[in-house]
Design an enzyme around this catalytic site. Structure first.
Site, short mmCIF file in Angstrom:
data_model
loop_
_atom_site.label_atom_id
_atom_site.label_comp_id
_atom_site.label_asym_id
_atom_site.label_seq_id
_atom_site.Cartn_x
_atom_site.Cartn_y
_atom_site.Cartn_z
N HIS A 169 -9.87 1.02 4.81
CA HIS A 169 -8.60 1.32 5.48
C HIS A 169 -8.82 2.34 6.60
O HIS A 169 -9.59 3.29 6.43
CB HIS A 169 -7.58 1.84 4.47
CG HIS A 169 -6.18 1.86 5.03
ND1 HIS A 169 -5.76 2.82 5.90
CD2 HIS A 169 -5.17 0.99 4.87
CE1 HIS A 169 -4.51 2.55 6.25
NE2 HIS A 169 -4.12 1.44 5.65
N GLY A 178 2.66 -1.16 4.27
CA GLY A 178 2.75 0.26 3.95
C GLY A 178 4.19 0.68 3.72
O GLY A 178 4.77 0.46 2.66
N GLY A 179 4.79 1.28 4.74
CA GLY A 179 6.15 1.84 4.64
C GLY A 179 7.16 0.93 3.98
O GLY A 179 7.92 1.36 3.09
N ASN A 234 0.88 -1.18 0.00
CA ASN A 234 0.00 0.00 0.00
C ASN A 234 0.91 1.22 0.00
O ASN A 234 1.47 1.59 1.03
CB ASN A 234 -0.89 -0.04 1.25
CG ASN A 234 -1.76 1.20 1.38
OD1 ASN A 234 -1.83 2.02 0.47
ND2 ASN A 234 -2.41 1.33 2.53
N TRP A 235 1.05 1.81 -1.18
CA TRP A 235 1.99 2.94 -1.31
C TRP A 235 1.46 4.22 -0.69
O TRP A 235 2.18 5.21 -0.58
CB TRP A 235 2.33 3.17 -2.78
CG TRP A 235 3.26 2.15 -3.36
CD1 TRP A 235 3.93 1.16 -2.68
CD2 TRP A 235 3.63 2.01 -4.74
NE1 TRP A 235 4.68 0.42 -3.56
CE2 TRP A 235 4.53 0.93 -4.83
CE3 TRP A 235 3.29 2.70 -5.91
CZ2 TRP A 235 5.09 0.52 -6.04
CZ3 TRP A 235 3.85 2.30 -7.12
CH2 TRP A 235 4.75 1.21 -7.17
N LYS A 236 0.17 4.26 -0.36
CA LYS A 236 -0.45 5.46 0.22
C LYS A 236 -0.18 6.69 -0.66
O LYS A 236 -0.10 6.54 -1.88
CB LYS A 236 0.02 5.65 1.67
CG LYS A 236 -0.18 4.36 2.48
CD LYS A 236 -0.04 4.54 3.96
CE LYS A 236 -0.27 3.20 4.66
NZ LYS A 236 -0.25 3.28 6.09
N SER A 249 3.03 -1.93 10.45
CA SER A 249 4.47 -2.03 10.71
C SER A 249 5.03 -3.42 10.45
O SER A 249 5.98 -3.85 11.10
CB SER A 249 4.80 -1.56 12.13
OG SER A 249 4.44 -0.19 12.28
N GLU A 265 -5.69 -4.84 10.47
CA GLU A 265 -4.68 -3.80 10.69
C GLU A 265 -5.00 -3.02 11.95
O GLU A 265 -5.78 -2.05 11.91
CB GLU A 265 -4.67 -2.83 9.50
CG GLU A 265 -4.33 -3.48 8.17
CD GLU A 265 -3.77 -2.47 7.18
OE1 GLU A 265 -2.68 -2.71 6.67
OE2 GLU A 265 -4.42 -1.44 6.96
N GLU A 311 -7.10 4.74 7.61
CA GLU A 311 -6.82 6.15 7.27
C GLU A 311 -8.03 6.77 6.56
O GLU A 311 -8.32 7.95 6.72
CB GLU A 311 -5.54 6.24 6.41
CG GLU A 311 -4.31 6.05 7.29
CD GLU A 311 -3.10 5.45 6.60
OE1 GLU A 311 -3.01 5.48 5.36
OE2 GLU A 311 -2.22 4.94 7.33
N GLY A 335 2.08 2.39 10.73
CA GLY A 335 3.03 3.49 10.57
C GLY A 335 3.70 3.92 11.86
O GLY A 335 4.35 4.97 11.91
P1 PGA Z 1 2.49 0.37 7.62
O1 PGA Z 1 1.03 0.53 6.93
O2 PGA Z 1 3.03 -0.94 7.11
O3 PGA Z 1 3.27 1.55 7.17
O4 PGA Z 1 2.26 0.31 9.09
C1 PGA Z 1 0.20 -0.56 6.72
C2 PGA Z 1 -1.10 -0.10 6.10
O5 PGA Z 1 -1.61 0.95 6.48
O6 PGA Z 1 -1.66 -0.78 5.20
#
Ligand code: PGA
Length: 249
Positions: free
Chosen positions: A94, A233-234, A9-11, A212, A166, A96, A172
């Protein structure tokens, strides 16, 4: 055997040229585990270019869309516009989107229904905040998200769903759920699917962990019997780390 999936997930990161080169670097890696389904959820703006460049090895999905096919919805992109680009995978629910953009259960449910009716495959995200975990109600909270957002689907349609657990406190933050905490929740999610649908469907449904998850902890997480992969994500923004996660089963 359940499907194994690692999805990036590149956000809201990367420029177009960075996105194309990251995609190409990952998909041209020689040692990618063949039995793992690989996906990238890229910013909407780059989907067309990425799609034209798609290798087949790594599928391209959308991080967001609106639940109506077309109309006066300034700034939004519809599921039918995604389909027109050849996109087949979408993220829904998600945290976010829920927390920052105030997407409530009703909208999440409408998006799930719209995507499934359009023939898209949904990665449905669920997970509790730290406050909820601290009250000890995290399992019923997540099971309620399933009830409110996806359990309205008929059995056959639910077969198109991948679940991503999640925990919000792990996204994050560098604070991963322990493999035991994640496994406990994944087991309860699978049980809820079995109780609502069938043991068969519960056994078939991939449940990914996100929050994470990185090259250092993926192996231990993916070793758990109910963890079928990750939503990353990251760590999906770094070629070597993402490849190592894909190869962590
Ligand atoms: P993260 O994000 O790996 O940066 O914690 C995961 C996500 O939100 O899908």
């Amino acid at each position: 055997m359940r499907r194994k999936i690692v999805a990036g997930n590149w956000k809201m990161n990367l420029t177009k040229s960075e996105a194309l080169s990251l995609y190409n670097n990952i998909s041209s890696a020689e040692n990618l585990a063949a039995d793992v389904e690989k996906m990238i959820f890229a910013p909407l703006l780059f989907l067309d270019a990425l799609k034209q460049n798609e290798s087949g090895l790594i599928k391209i999905g959308a991080q967001n869309f609106y639940s109506e096919a077309a109309g006066a919805f300034t700034g939004e992109v519809s599921f039918s516009q995604l389909k027109d680009l050849g996109i087949r995978y979408v993220l829904v629910g998600h945290s976010e989107r829920r927390v920052i953009f105030k997407e409530e259960d009703e909208l999440v449910k409408a998006k799930v229904n719209a995507a499934i009716n359009a023939g898209l495959k949904v990665i449905f995200c669920c997970g509790e905040s730290l406050e909820i975990r601290e009250t000890g109600t995290h399992i019923s909270f997540v099971v309620n998200q399933l009830k409110n957002n996806v359990f309205q689907l008929p059995e056959e349609a639910f077969g198109q769903i991948v679940i991503a657990y999640e925990p919000i406190w792990a996204i994050g933050t560098g604070k991963t759920a322990t493999p035991e905490q994640a496994e406990e929740m994944h087991e309860q999610i699978r049980l809820a699917v079995a109780q609502h649908y069938s043991n068969y469907l519960a056994e078939q449904t991939p449940i990914l962990y996100g929050g994470s998850c990185n090259a250092g902890n993926a192996k231990e997480l993916f070793a758990k019997p109910n963890i079928d992969g990750g939503l990353i994500g990251g760590a999906s923004l770094k070629t070597a780390d993402f490849i190592q996660i894909i190869n962590s089963f």
